[in-house]
Design a protein around this motif. Structure first.
Motif, PDB file in Angstrom:
ATOM      1  N   ILE A 168     -17.287  17.790 -15.115  1.00 58.23           N
ATOM      2  CA  ILE A 168     -17.032  16.562 -14.364  1.00 58.23           C
ATOM      3  C   ILE A 168     -16.448  16.949 -13.019  1.00 58.23           C
ATOM      4  O   ILE A 168     -15.655  17.886 -12.929  1.00 58.23           O
ATOM      5  N   CYS A 169     -16.886  16.243 -11.976  1.00 59.20           N
ATOM      6  CA  CYS A 169     -16.352  16.506 -10.636  1.00 59.20           C
ATOM      7  C   CYS A 169     -15.876  15.172 -10.064  1.00 59.20           C
ATOM      8  O   CYS A 169     -16.686  14.279  -9.823  1.00 59.20           O
ATOM      9  N   GLY A 170     -14.569  15.022  -9.909  1.00 57.90           N
ATOM     10  CA  GLY A 170     -14.029  13.769  -9.385  1.00 57.90           C
ATOM     11  C   GLY A 170     -13.010  13.173 -10.338  1.00 57.90           C
ATOM     12  O   GLY A 170     -12.510  13.840 -11.242  1.00 57.90           O
ATOM     13  N   ASP A 171     -12.741  11.883 -10.130  1.00 56.47           N
ATOM     14  CA  ASP A 171     -11.674  11.183 -10.848  1.00 56.47           C
ATOM     15  C   ASP A 171     -12.116  10.826 -12.277  1.00 56.47           C
ATOM     16  O   ASP A 171     -13.044  10.032 -12.471  1.00 56.47           O
ATOM     17  N   PHE A 172     -11.439  11.397 -13.264  1.00 55.92           N
ATOM     18  CA  PHE A 172     -11.734  11.115 -14.681  1.00 55.92           C
ATOM     19  C   PHE A 172     -11.572   9.620 -14.984  1.00 55.92           C
ATOM     20  O   PHE A 172     -12.383   9.012 -15.683  1.00 55.92           O
ATOM     21  N   PHE A 173     -10.505   9.018 -14.459  1.00 58.38           N
ATOM     22  CA  PHE A 173     -10.192   7.614 -14.783  1.00 58.38           C
ATOM     23  C   PHE A 173     -11.260   6.664 -14.236  1.00 58.38           C
ATOM     24  O   PHE A 173     -11.488   5.597 -14.787  1.00 58.38           O
ATOM     25  N   ASN A 174     -11.915   7.087 -13.179  1.00 63.15           N
ATOM     26  CA  ASN A 174     -13.025   6.320 -12.646  1.00 63.15           C
ATOM     27  C   ASN A 174     -14.142   6.196 -13.685  1.00 63.15           C
ATOM     28  O   ASN A 174     -14.769   5.149 -13.821  1.00 63.15           O
ATOM     29  N   VAL A 175     -14.382   7.260 -14.436  1.00 67.21           N
ATOM     30  CA  VAL A 175     -15.430   7.246 -15.462  1.00 67.21           C
ATOM     31  C   VAL A 175     -15.037   6.284 -16.588  1.00 67.21           C
ATOM     32  O   VAL A 175     -15.866   5.550 -17.121  1.00 67.21           O
ATOM     33  N   VAL A 176     -13.759   6.252 -16.917  1.00 67.20           N
ATOM     34  CA  VAL A 176     -13.279   5.378 -18.000  1.00 67.20           C
ATOM     35  C   VAL A 176     -13.285   3.898 -17.562  1.00 67.20           C
ATOM     36  O   VAL A 176     -13.296   3.001 -18.400  1.00 67.20           O
ATOM     37  N   GLY A 177     -13.330   3.646 -16.245  1.00 71.70           N
ATOM     38  CA  GLY A 177     -13.481   2.258 -15.802  1.00 71.70           C
ATOM     39  C   GLY A 177     -12.485   1.763 -14.779  1.00 71.70           C
ATOM     40  O   GLY A 177     -12.590   0.639 -14.308  1.00 71.70           O
ATOM     41  N   PRO A 179     -10.480   3.618 -11.395  1.00 65.56           N
ATOM     42  CA  PRO A 179      -9.979   4.752 -10.608  1.00 65.56           C
ATOM     43  C   PRO A 179      -8.538   4.483 -10.187  1.00 65.56           C
ATOM     44  O   PRO A 179      -8.290   3.639  -9.317  1.00 65.56           O
ATOM     45  N   LEU A 180      -7.595   5.177 -10.792  1.00 69.25           N
ATOM     46  CA  LEU A 180      -6.187   4.787 -10.640  1.00 69.25           C
ATOM     47  C   LEU A 180      -5.645   4.999  -9.233  1.00 69.25           C
ATOM     48  O   LEU A 180      -4.914   4.158  -8.712  1.00 69.25           O
ATOM     49  N   VAL A 181      -5.996   6.122  -8.605  1.00 68.40           N
ATOM     50  CA  VAL A 181      -5.441   6.382  -7.270  1.00 68.40           C
ATOM     51  C   VAL A 181      -5.953   5.336  -6.270  1.00 68.40           C
ATOM     52  O   VAL A 181      -5.199   4.770  -5.478  1.00 68.40           O
ATOM     53  N   ARG A 182      -7.261   5.055  -6.321  1.00 63.79           N
ATOM     54  CA  ARG A 182      -7.818   4.018  -5.437  1.00 63.79           C
ATOM     55  C   ARG A 182      -7.215   2.645  -5.736  1.00 63.79           C
ATOM     56  O   ARG A 182      -6.960   1.850  -4.842  1.00 63.79           O
ATOM     57  N   THR A 183      -7.017   2.362  -7.013  1.00 62.43           N
ATOM     58  CA  THR A 183      -6.465   1.056  -7.401  1.00 62.43           C
ATOM     59  C   THR A 183      -5.064   0.892  -6.831  1.00 62.43           C
ATOM     60  O   THR A 183      -4.728  -0.158  -6.268  1.00 62.43           O
ATOM     61  N   VAL A 184      -4.261   1.950  -6.946  1.00 59.51           N
ATOM     62  CA  VAL A 184      -2.891   1.854  -6.434  1.00 59.51           C
ATOM     63  C   VAL A 184      -2.897   1.706  -4.908  1.00 59.51           C
ATOM     64  O   VAL A 184      -2.106   0.941  -4.351  1.00 59.51           O
ATOM     65  N   ALA A 185      -3.824   2.384  -4.232  1.00 67.48           N
ATOM     66  CA  ALA A 185      -3.893   2.244  -2.765  1.00 67.48           C
ATOM     67  C   ALA A 185      -4.157   0.789  -2.383  1.00 67.48           C
ATOM     68  O   ALA A 185      -3.540   0.261  -1.452  1.00 67.48           O
TER      69      ALA A 185
END
Ligand SMILES: Cc1cn([C@H]2C[C@H](O)[C@@H](COP(=O)(O)OP(=O)(O)OP(=O)(O)O)O2)c(=O)[nH]c1=O
Length: 198
Positions: A168-177, A179-185
Motif C-alpha cells: 500500500i502506498c499512501g494513507d491507510f485510513f483513506n482505504v478504510v473510508g 482519511p484522518l489527516v485530511r479530515t482534521v485539516a
C-alpha cells in the motif's frame, strides 16, 4: 461550538472519527447512491467522490440548524473502472478476480457543511493498493465470510481483506473510508481541533 455530525452509516467511519477523541453525533444520510452515483459517472474519480460526500453532508445538514456536518464517499478505481460496493456475492467475486495481481487506487472524498449558512469545505485523498495474485479458492472463501459485501471494491483492508494486499502506498485510513489527516485539516478550518479539546 456547533455540534459535529457524521453523516454516515459506516461503522468504520464512526470508529475512525471516534479515534480522534472528538464529540460527535451520527446521522446517516439516506441518499440513494445507485441513482446519485449514476449522475456522476462521467466525472473523474476525485470529483465524483467529493460530489457524493458533499451531497451526503448537505442532505443531513438540511435538517439541522446549528451544526458542522461531515460526509464521505469511497470508491476503488482499477484500469479506469470504478468499483463501488458489490450488489451480490457473484459481483464481489468478479471484482476480486479483476483486482487480483494488480494495483488499484482508493479514492475517498470528504465534505464539511456548516449550518446555518451552508458553508462548504471539501477535499479528497488517494491511496494505491496492490493485490497479490489470488486463487479462485481464496476469492470464494473470502466472499463466503460476508466481509466484502458492504465495501467498495469488495474488500476490507482492516479485516481479513488484509491478506489480499501485497503493498500500500499512501494513507491507510483513506482505504478504510476516512482519511484522518485530511479530515482534521478541514475540521480545523471550522475551529474543531483534536489537539485543543475543552
Ligand atoms: C476499500 C475499502 C472500503 N471500505 C468501506 C468504506 C466505506 O464504508 C465503504 C464504501 O462505501 P461508501 O458508499 O463510501 O460508504 P457507506 O455506504 O459504507 O456509508 P455512508 O455512505 O453512510 O457514509 O467501503 C472498507 O471498509 N475497507 C476497505 O478496504
Amino acid at each position: 461550538m456547533p455540534q459535529l455530525v457524521l453523516a454516515s452509516a459506516s461503522p468504520r467511519r464512526q470508529r475512525l472519527l471516534a479515534q480522534l477523541g472528538l464529540d460527535f453525533l451520527t446521522i446517516p444520510s439516506d441518499i440513494e447512491e445507485g441513482d446519485y452515483a449514476g449522475l456522476h459517472t462521467g466525472l473523474p474519480p476525485a470529483e465524483r467522490v467529493t460530489a457524493l460526500a458533499r451531497a451526503k453532508a448537505e442532505m443531513v445538514a438540511r435538517g439541522l440548524s446549528d451544526a458542522i456536518v461531515l460526509g464521505a464517499d469511497t470508491i476503488v478505481v482499477c484500469q479506469g473502472q470504478v468499483l463501488g460496493k458489490p450488489a451480490s456475492a457473484e459481483e464481489a467475486e468478479a471484482m476480486l478476480s479483476f483486482l487480483s495481481g494488480k494495483s488499484h487506487e482508493v479514492y475517498t472524498g470528504i465534505a464539511l457543511v456548516r449550518v446555518p449558512g451552508m458553508i462548504f469545505r471539501q477535499a479528497w485523498e488517494r491511496t494505491e493498493v496492490r493485490f497479490r495474485q489470488l486463487s479462485a479458492r481464496e476469492i470464494k472463501a473470502y466472499v463466503a465470510t460476508g466481509e466484502p459485501l458492504d465495501k467498495a471494491g469488495a474488500y476490507g483492508i482492516q479485516g481479513l481483506g488484509a491478506l489480499l494486499v501485497e503493498s500500500i502506498c499512501g494513507d491507510f485510513f483513506n482505504v478504510v473510508g476516512l482519511p484522518l489527516v485530511r479530515t482534521v485539516a478541514l475540521l480545523q478550518e471550522f475551529g474543531i481541533d483534536p489537539w485543543n479539546r475543552t
